[in-house]
Design a protein around this motif. Structure first.
Motif, PDB file in Angstrom:
ATOM      1  N   PRO B  69       0.807  -1.223   0.000  1.00  0.00           N
ATOM      2  CA  PRO B  69       0.000   0.000   0.000  1.00  0.00           C
ATOM      3  C   PRO B  69       0.838   1.269   0.000  1.00  0.00           C
ATOM      4  O   PRO B  69       2.000   1.266   0.415  1.00  0.00           O
ATOM      5  CB  PRO B  69      -0.789  -0.114   1.309  1.00  0.00           C
ATOM      6  N   ALA B  70       0.214   2.324  -0.447  1.00  0.00           N
ATOM      7  CA  ALA B  70       0.860   3.635  -0.373  1.00  0.00           C
ATOM      8  C   ALA B  70       0.948   4.049   1.086  1.00  0.00           C
ATOM      9  O   ALA B  70       0.077   3.719   1.891  1.00  0.00           O
ATOM     10  CB  ALA B  70       0.049   4.662  -1.146  1.00  0.00           C
ATOM     11  N   PHE B  82       2.480   6.822  -8.619  1.00  0.00           N
ATOM     12  CA  PHE B  82       3.535   5.867  -8.304  1.00  0.00           C
ATOM     13  C   PHE B  82       2.995   4.429  -8.244  1.00  0.00           C
ATOM     14  O   PHE B  82       3.639   3.552  -7.669  1.00  0.00           O
ATOM     15  CB  PHE B  82       4.238   6.258  -7.000  1.00  0.00           C
ATOM     16  N   TYR B  84       0.490   2.965  -6.769  1.00  0.00           N
ATOM     17  CA  TYR B  84      -0.080   2.368  -5.566  1.00  0.00           C
ATOM     18  C   TYR B  84      -1.597   2.273  -5.700  1.00  0.00           C
ATOM     19  O   TYR B  84      -2.239   3.163  -6.277  1.00  0.00           O
ATOM     20  CB  TYR B  84       0.224   3.226  -4.339  1.00  0.00           C
ATOM     21  N   ARG B  90       2.054  -3.553  -6.232  1.00  0.00           N
ATOM     22  CA  ARG B  90       2.465  -2.470  -7.126  1.00  0.00           C
ATOM     23  C   ARG B  90       3.151  -3.027  -8.377  1.00  0.00           C
ATOM     24  O   ARG B  90       4.287  -2.707  -8.670  1.00  0.00           O
ATOM     25  CB  ARG B  90       3.411  -1.584  -6.321  1.00  0.00           C
TER      26      ARG B  90
END
Lengths: 234, 352
Positions: B69-70, B82, B84, B90
């Protein structure tokens, strides 16, 4: 020695103003408010004109606009600790037990925090006739002794660990990255950027404890070192 | 004795199934043999269309896995840029079944591609997710550490999922001549440099796609015996074809291959085919589920698909029992306030 110099910005102007013994014409945004967000507002015209005239008349203009983004990010430990690799110094210690974040993503976060204030620098650049120098915020301390618990934030509603600062190396990298963001902005707007005084830091690059006012700001002595550097830079 | 069609149910007859109900009511799912419950951990992967599925399931409070997760200090825009939160880890878009199998094998150390990094302007790019960071990785250290953590997150996803939703998107791919590694994008498109001596075009056949999915299922069940799989086919046409023919002809060929493969694999135990492709491309929709570019799917189209997904694939009480959405992290806002207090004090009374 600093006659005709103007120092404009946020809280870091305090140490510089005192360090100059009152010679600096200090424009403190904590006094004038969030002027940049309402730069064109008619109500602010008198304030704007006064500020513009003082900046325009400054023989030298020192900017300490903003400067808190790294502190906001690392002042207290987030419940999900993170770290990152600084591309300008990739060998700095990295705590691999923490979540690794992409450097560029952290840079975006710091820009999100810094830009609302930093945009005022381009306005100042447009007003200044004399040399304009933007100073880096003071480096972080290696050991933070200031207890943040005096801020009474309800813990159950705050995701940060209010009694624990972020460890020194992630904090140091946040400061360095913030400085890079500031320097980039200065370069884009033709503003001279001045790093923190070398004499103000220890062997690892952290602020000397005797120059720390409150964990975030430099003392008047720190302000003197900055002014000395500005003199040398000029 | 009556012939078999005499006993056909309404959904089996074109006229009753397709012409006697509003386009938005067309329901090619009909029924399902199992459903997702509130306790299920759903992993999503595949082509871009899979993002819609993940987003809607997450919004409904279902247990969509995100093993990479981000961090909550990142803004939504930064997190998305990015890579996420788009899928369960990812890895970016997995357009082909070969990519899925390859990701699994890379995660478990069963395959190590020979060409596994691209350098451009002093930055490193991951050939297997070249657009995961807007400007690649600024340092080798970050690149290598991130990959180790990424593949660990992929393993966690495969092992923790109780339901794995995979959307098949393409058959056309670019692969390494060195070892057959496939790339999500042709080298040189998002990063890297195309080299005909090292890279070649390949259009996966129906049998290859079936074999890849079969191989994936076998290996997935080695680490997660109980996982159930939902296959879908993306209705999004090809943006471009590398075959020397019209892009629409390539699209129909590609989707046909994927549909055949999904049909074949959905006969395996624990695998279900969900007909999102049919919902969007149905003649009853008259193309209305495509946006003006005739590729992207409209919100109405996604609504129709997900309405059926919730109707047929989610247990009724799963939504009622779904946990409340997470409280937004206001760390930065509160920290800013704390910093402001210090700043105000310091500006009024600098310390000597």
């Amino acid at each position: 020695m600093d006659d005709g110099w103007v120092c404009i910005g946020h809280s870091h102007v305090g140490a510089l103003g005192q360090a100059s013994g009152g010679a600096l014409d200090v424009i403190n945004f904590w006094d004038v408010g969030d002027l940049w967000a309402h730069w064109d507002a008619e109500l602010l015209r008198p304030l704007r004109e006064d500020l513009a005239a003082r900046v325009a008349n400054g023989r030298v203009v020192i900017s300490a606009i903003g400067g808190s983004a790294h502190f906001v990010l690392g002042m207290v430990e987030h419940v999900q600790p993170f770290d990152f690799v600084l591309s300008s110094d990739p060998d700095l210690p990295l705590d691999e037990t923490r979540q690794l974040l992409p450097l560029d993503a952290v840079r975006e976060t710091i820009k999100d925090l810094a830009m609302p204030l930093l945009r005022g620098l381009s306005v100042v650049a447009g007003l200044a006739n004399g040399p304009l120098i933007h100073i880096a915020p003071p480096p972080p301390l290696a050991v933070v002794l200031h207890a943040r618990t005096k801020f009474e934030f309800p813990r159950e509603h705050f995701i940060g660990k209010t009694d624990m600062p972020t460890p020194k190396w992630p904090r140091y990298k946040m400061w360095r990255l913030h400085c890079e963001v500031i320097e980039d902005y200065c370069n884009q707007h033709g503003v001279r950027y001045l790093d923190a005084p070398r004499s103000a830091v220890d062997d690892e690059g952290f602020l000397r404890p005797d120059l720390d006012a409150d964990g975030m700001h430099g003392t008047i002595e720190y302000g003197k070192l900055v002014l000395d550097d500005i003199w040398r830079a000029l | 004795m009556k012939h078999p069609y005499a006993m056909a149910l309404p959904h089996q007859r074109w006229r009753s199934a397709m012409t006697r109900c509003a386009p938005g009511e067309i329901d090619p799912v009909v029924s399902s043999s199992w459903r997702i419950s509130a306790s299920d951990r759903i992993a999503t992967a595949g082509s871009c269309f899979a993002q819609h599925v993940a987003r809607r399931l997450r919004a409904a409070g279902l247990g969509v896995l995100d093993t990479e997760p981000a961090h909550s200090i990142l803004s939504e825009a930064t997190a998305e840029a990015f890579g996420y939160g788009l899928y369960s880890a990812r890895f970016g878009s997995l357009y082909t079944a070969r990519q899925l199998l390859q990701l699994f094998r890379r995660a478990y150390g069963r395959f190590a591609p020979m060409e596994d990094e691209w350098e451009e302007d002093g930055r490193l790019y991951d050939p297997f997710r070249p657009a995961i960071q807007p400007r690649g990785f600024p340092t080798r250290k970050e690149f290598e550490l991130d990959r180790v953590r990424h593949l660990a997150a992929v393993r966690e996803m495969f092992e923790a999922a109780s339901v794995f939703v995979f959307t098949l998107g393409l058959t056309e791919c670019w692969r390494s001549r060195l070892d057959g590694a496939v790339y999500p994008l042709c080298p040189g498109v998002a990063a890297g440099e195309f080299d005909p001596d090292r890279h070649e075009f390949h259009n996966l056949s129906a049998q290859e796609t079936i074999d890849d999915l079969d191989g994936f299922l076998v290996e997935l069940r080695e680490v997660n015996p109980g996982v159930r799989v939902i296959l879908t086919v993306s209705p999004v046409p090809l943006a471009a074809t590398a075959e020397p023919r019209h892009v629409w002809t390539s699209t129909t060929a590609s989707k046909a291959v994927l549909r055949v493969a999904a049909e074949e694999i959905s006969r395996r135990p624990g695998v279900t085919y969900f007909p999102s492709y049919e919902v969007i491309t149905s003649p009853a929709a008259r193309g209305a589920y495509y946006q003006d570019d005739l590729r992207e799917i409209t919100a109405e189209g996604v609504d129709h698909v997900m309405r059926l997904f919730f109707k047929h694939m989610i247990e009724e009480d799963a939504l009622a029992n779904a946990p409340p959405p997470e409280v937004k992290d206001d760390f930065l806002e509160r920290s800013q306030k704390m910093a402001d207090v210090l700043c105000e004090e310091a500006s009024l009374d600098p310390v000597d």
